[in-house]
Design an enzyme around this catalytic site. Sequence first.
Site, PDB file in Angstrom:
ATOM      1  N   PHE A   1      -7.857   1.650  12.037  1.00  0.00           N
ATOM      2  CA  PHE A   1      -6.595   2.191  12.554  1.00  0.00           C
ATOM      3  C   PHE A   1      -6.720   2.729  13.974  1.00  0.00           C
ATOM      4  O   PHE A   1      -6.373   3.862  14.263  1.00  0.00           O
ATOM      5  CB  PHE A   1      -6.156   3.309  11.596  1.00  0.00           C
ATOM      6  CG  PHE A   1      -4.685   3.625  11.555  1.00  0.00           C
ATOM      7  CD1 PHE A   1      -3.786   2.796  10.918  1.00  0.00           C
ATOM      8  CD2 PHE A   1      -4.197   4.797  12.132  1.00  0.00           C
ATOM      9  CE1 PHE A   1      -2.432   3.125  10.848  1.00  0.00           C
ATOM     10  CE2 PHE A   1      -2.841   5.136  12.070  1.00  0.00           C
ATOM     11  CZ  PHE A   1      -1.966   4.285  11.419  1.00  0.00           C
TER      12      PHE A   1
ATOM     13  N   GLU B   1     -12.886   3.048   5.409  1.00  0.00           N
ATOM     14  CA  GLU B   1     -12.846   2.500   6.760  1.00  0.00           C
ATOM     15  C   GLU B   1     -14.137   2.632   7.563  1.00  0.00           C
ATOM     16  O   GLU B   1     -14.484   1.719   8.324  1.00  0.00           O
ATOM     17  CB  GLU B   1     -11.698   3.158   7.551  1.00  0.00           C
ATOM     18  CG  GLU B   1     -10.339   2.812   7.000  1.00  0.00           C
ATOM     19  CD  GLU B   1      -9.240   3.663   7.613  1.00  0.00           C
ATOM     20  OE1 GLU B   1      -9.187   4.875   7.324  1.00  0.00           O
ATOM     21  OE2 GLU B   1      -8.456   3.122   8.386  1.00  0.00           O
TER      22      GLU B   1
ATOM     23  N   ARG C   1      -5.105   7.751  16.679  1.00  0.00           N
ATOM     24  CA  ARG C   1      -6.451   7.689  16.102  1.00  0.00           C
ATOM     25  C   ARG C   1      -7.460   7.136  17.123  1.00  0.00           C
ATOM     26  O   ARG C   1      -8.630   7.506  17.097  1.00  0.00           O
ATOM     27  CB  ARG C   1      -6.473   6.895  14.783  1.00  0.00           C
ATOM     28  CG  ARG C   1      -7.792   7.024  14.030  1.00  0.00           C
ATOM     29  CD  ARG C   1      -7.739   6.425  12.621  1.00  0.00           C
ATOM     30  NE  ARG C   1      -7.185   7.331  11.635  1.00  0.00           N
ATOM     31  CZ  ARG C   1      -7.857   8.310  11.024  1.00  0.00           C
ATOM     32  NH1 ARG C   1      -9.134   8.495  11.275  1.00  0.00           N
ATOM     33  NH2 ARG C   1      -7.261   9.079  10.142  1.00  0.00           N
TER      34      ARG C   1
ATOM     35  N   GLU D   1       0.343  -1.521   4.682  1.00  0.00           N
ATOM     36  CA  GLU D   1       0.715  -0.101   4.745  1.00  0.00           C
ATOM     37  C   GLU D   1       2.194   0.007   5.107  1.00  0.00           C
ATOM     38  O   GLU D   1       2.939   0.744   4.483  1.00  0.00           O
ATOM     39  CB  GLU D   1      -0.155   0.654   5.762  1.00  0.00           C
ATOM     40  CG  GLU D   1       0.201   2.144   5.814  1.00  0.00           C
ATOM     41  CD  GLU D   1      -0.689   2.982   6.724  1.00  0.00           C
ATOM     42  OE1 GLU D   1      -1.818   2.577   7.023  1.00  0.00           O
ATOM     43  OE2 GLU D   1      -0.231   4.074   7.117  1.00  0.00           O
TER      44      GLU D   1
ATOM     45  N   GLN E   1       0.832  -1.201   0.000  1.00  0.00           N
ATOM     46  CA  GLN E   1       0.000   0.000   0.000  1.00  0.00           C
ATOM     47  C   GLN E   1       0.869   1.255   0.000  1.00  0.00           C
ATOM     48  O   GLN E   1       0.371   2.348  -0.234  1.00  0.00           O
ATOM     49  CB  GLN E   1      -0.884   0.040   1.260  1.00  0.00           C
ATOM     50  CG  GLN E   1      -1.986  -0.994   1.323  1.00  0.00           C
ATOM     51  CD  GLN E   1      -2.675  -1.013   2.678  1.00  0.00           C
ATOM     52  OE1 GLN E   1      -2.604  -2.011   3.378  1.00  0.00           O
ATOM     53  NE2 GLN E   1      -3.330   0.059   3.082  1.00  0.00           N
TER      54      GLN E   1
ATOM     55  N   PHE F   1      -6.029  -3.835   3.521  1.00  0.00           N
ATOM     56  CA  PHE F   1      -6.727  -3.606   4.802  1.00  0.00           C
ATOM     57  C   PHE F   1      -5.831  -2.999   5.871  1.00  0.00           C
ATOM     58  O   PHE F   1      -6.137  -3.082   7.058  1.00  0.00           O
ATOM     59  CB  PHE F   1      -7.368  -4.915   5.314  1.00  0.00           C
ATOM     60  CG  PHE F   1      -8.210  -5.614   4.280  1.00  0.00           C
ATOM     61  CD1 PHE F   1      -9.355  -4.995   3.785  1.00  0.00           C
ATOM     62  CD2 PHE F   1      -7.849  -6.848   3.778  1.00  0.00           C
ATOM     63  CE1 PHE F   1     -10.127  -5.612   2.811  1.00  0.00           C
ATOM     64  CE2 PHE F   1      -8.615  -7.472   2.796  1.00  0.00           C
ATOM     65  CZ  PHE F   1      -9.760  -6.852   2.313  1.00  0.00           C
TER      66      PHE F   1
ATOM     67  N   THR G   1      -3.817  11.423  10.348  1.00  0.00           N
ATOM     68  CA  THR G   1      -3.695  12.256  11.546  1.00  0.00           C
ATOM     69  C   THR G   1      -2.370  13.009  11.557  1.00  0.00           C
ATOM     70  O   THR G   1      -2.250  14.034  12.212  1.00  0.00           O
ATOM     71  CB  THR G   1      -3.847  11.409  12.825  1.00  0.00           C
ATOM     72  OG1 THR G   1      -2.868  10.370  12.804  1.00  0.00           O
ATOM     73  CG2 THR G   1      -5.232  10.787  12.889  1.00  0.00           C
TER      74      THR G   1
ATOM     75  N   ARG H   1      -7.787  -1.443   8.845  1.00  0.00           N
ATOM     76  CA  ARG H   1      -9.037  -0.719   8.575  1.00  0.00           C
ATOM     77  C   ARG H   1      -9.678  -0.135   9.847  1.00  0.00           C
ATOM     78  O   ARG H   1     -10.190  -0.869  10.682  1.00  0.00           O
ATOM     79  CB  ARG H   1     -10.014  -1.678   7.885  1.00  0.00           C
ATOM     80  CG  ARG H   1     -11.065  -1.004   7.034  1.00  0.00           C
ATOM     81  CD  ARG H   1     -11.840  -2.058   6.282  1.00  0.00           C
ATOM     82  NE  ARG H   1     -12.676  -1.463   5.233  1.00  0.00           N
ATOM     83  CZ  ARG H   1     -13.327  -2.179   4.322  1.00  0.00           C
ATOM     84  NH1 ARG H   1     -13.236  -3.485   4.303  1.00  0.00           N
ATOM     85  NH2 ARG H   1     -14.063  -1.585   3.410  1.00  0.00           N
TER      86      ARG H   1
ATOM     87  N   ALA I   1      -5.987   5.344   5.310  1.00  0.00           N
ATOM     88  CA  ALA I   1      -6.723   6.393   6.022  1.00  0.00           C
ATOM     89  C   ALA I   1      -8.000   6.812   5.293  1.00  0.00           C
ATOM     90  O   ALA I   1      -8.488   7.916   5.499  1.00  0.00           O
ATOM     91  CB  ALA I   1      -5.824   7.601   6.284  1.00  0.00           C
TER      92      ALA I   1
END
Length: 752
Positions: free
Chosen positions: A338, A705, A304, A226, A191, A222, A433, A336, A502
């Site tokens: 996070f 998400e 988050r 990442e 990702q 998902f 974020t 997903r 995100a």
Amino acid sequence: MKNIDSYTHTRGESVYLDDIPTLTGTLYGMVFGSPLAHGKIIHLDISEAMVSEGIVRILTYKDIPGKNQIGGIVPDEPLMAEDEVHYNGMPVAFVVATSVEAAAAAVKKIKIEIDPLPVITNPRVAKANGSLIVPPRTFKIGDINKAFAECKYVIEGTAETNGQEHLYIETQGAYALPAENGAIKVYSSTQGPTAVQRHMADVLGIPMHRIEVDVTRLGGGFGGKEDQATPWAIFCGLASFLLKKPVKYSLHRMEDMRMTGKRNPYTSDYKIGLDQHLNIIAYEVEFYQNAGASADLSPAVLERTLFHTTNSYFIPNVTATAYSCRTNLPPNTAFRGFGGPQGMFVIESAIAKAAEHLGISASVIQQKNLVKTGDEFPYGQIIESEAKVCWDKLHDLNDIKKLEIEIADFNKKNILYKKGISFMPICFGISFTKTPMNQARALVHIYTDGSINISTGAVEMGQGVNTKMIQVAASIFSISPDWIKLNSTNTYRIANTSPSAASATADLNGRAVQVACEALLERLKTIAAESLQCSVTDVEIKEEIIFINGQSADMSWKDLVMAGYLKRISLSEHGHYATPGLHFDMSKEKGHPFAYHVFGTALTSVTVDCLRGTYEVDAVQLVHDFGTSMNPMIDKGQIEGGLVQGIGWMTMEEIVFDEQGRLRSNALSTYKVPDIYSVPKNIDIHFLDTQNDNLAIFKSKAVGEPPLMYGIGTFFAIRNAIKAFNPDSNIEYAAPMTPEKVLLGLYNTKND
Ligand code: LUZ
Ligand code: MOS
């Protein structure tokens, strides 16, 4: 517009990592992972493996030319263990052989002697030992002490959520090819192509400009790809760099489950206070996040969680503290939501427990406290809320009173089957974020035949982002999508990409496509105005025809593009977008971190078999705030998939590590995910179309998400059904609600 991938998907022609044709001489790699979760390495013995058939080389940390470090946020994660291991499966060596089978045989012949150290798997124990990944953080609004003193009802409790296996259909993997002058090309199922490029540059000790990362699509991410696609790509890149040969590694499912991190489990303590009108006026919470053995993305996940402490509710006095606890498990990571879902489960548990204490339905407290436009969240952002509209529309669609009577009636008539319902409002902040990550770029080329080729930083992983990118360009130029092709995501074409994550990928990259296309359109309109002798503002393109003041001119899209080429204007543009208005001050924990919020409410009904402890989700009906959906079919698919994934997390998906930190649920025979038999029998999705201005691409709000969190409702619906059978059940607020746990809950009592 249909998802452009549906044609090749259904024919089995879509190209994933393992479908890339391999070159002659390709070698195959495999990781040797630590057999213990914690200890000092006394001796690594590769002598027998080295003489194994087909073996080419075995790499350890000593072979790394650059830094043995891949930590993204905190530099605490070596690519390969040096003198200590911190989790079972931690990479120690990388075997390279002439075939997958030869690599696997050699891995089995590696011997390692480890002096064991104590294994910690529980985040509360880690916290008690002072073993934190980063210093704790606290979000605060109002004064809880003053507010608690004024509360009529104060309820305390504990809530827990377990991890979740990403279970992307395509496992992790990479294929690296040596290029001239010490450069590397790597195909990665990631990702975050730039994350792969950046860390590989560090490990190889070469500049980023020599590393080309290319991604056609993923078979699911998902969040699991990442950050955690990076090591496999570097292993292949490192071997390829040293051996000057193509090297491939595509993980077996059991390797993937054992060696990669999962959703962060949380255990949390809360105290909630209500006044006599059932307004929640005080909320105090401590989150203990199980980060695993290194930071990975956990500090960002933690943040988050804090942002989603109050879910969809306005609470004037809040103190929320979060600890990221280091344990001897594989580093946990993005998944997903996070951290958002983990925080939201706690406030929903607090409300459910308060409602139980008061002998009322949780929905009474939920409804009373929904956040309104103009309210302030604990982190300082003022909200534009659709919470009440979604809640009310769901109630307009249903006669809830009648439904409650029907359920009470059913429960009275049926001894061994009980039904339960729940409401689950959601509120999810859209933007990374970390403010600097909210930027993206797109490269748009128009060729002289009028066809267009677009590259962006977006990674297609089944979410339909490529289709949306084409829609953006097609609608700006007013041409058929057939003119437009989306390219693979490639670090040589698009630099410094943020990961596709995100929920922000279509917004950020779509806006960058928009910026580029609008610049090209202006340029082309100028050409049209010159050749048709009118003013630029009179020119319009409608369905591939040029119009002047609403009159069709004798000029097509293709003619216009050729005219532009002959006039020697640039038919290429690189668009850059950065979300405006975002800021956050970590020293005060206040600011405006999100472009906007996504809202919705789900109504879930379940039936529990009180003899077996099994259950069925009868229906989930939801009203979701799409803004103005640019692709209702894709967006509906995201809602359905997210919902079912959330239900899986809350119900049947049970990750089990033993006390030695060994994953026992390490295959699909022991880890159960939702299948066609366990999805809700009826999913009914209502679009809340809002015309309000927002920062979403074409006002089509992010959808990746948020729907996962509707799944939380299933937990509480099952709990309510259990309570209908056994009002004294001592069942805890601890997900997943497996049938085993349900059965115990049905027959246990508070005095047990
Ligand atoms: N990844 C990230 C994310 O790096 N920052 C975020 O805020 C985020 N949010 C959701 C999913 N992935
Ligand atoms: Mo994600 S959890 O948006 O990679």
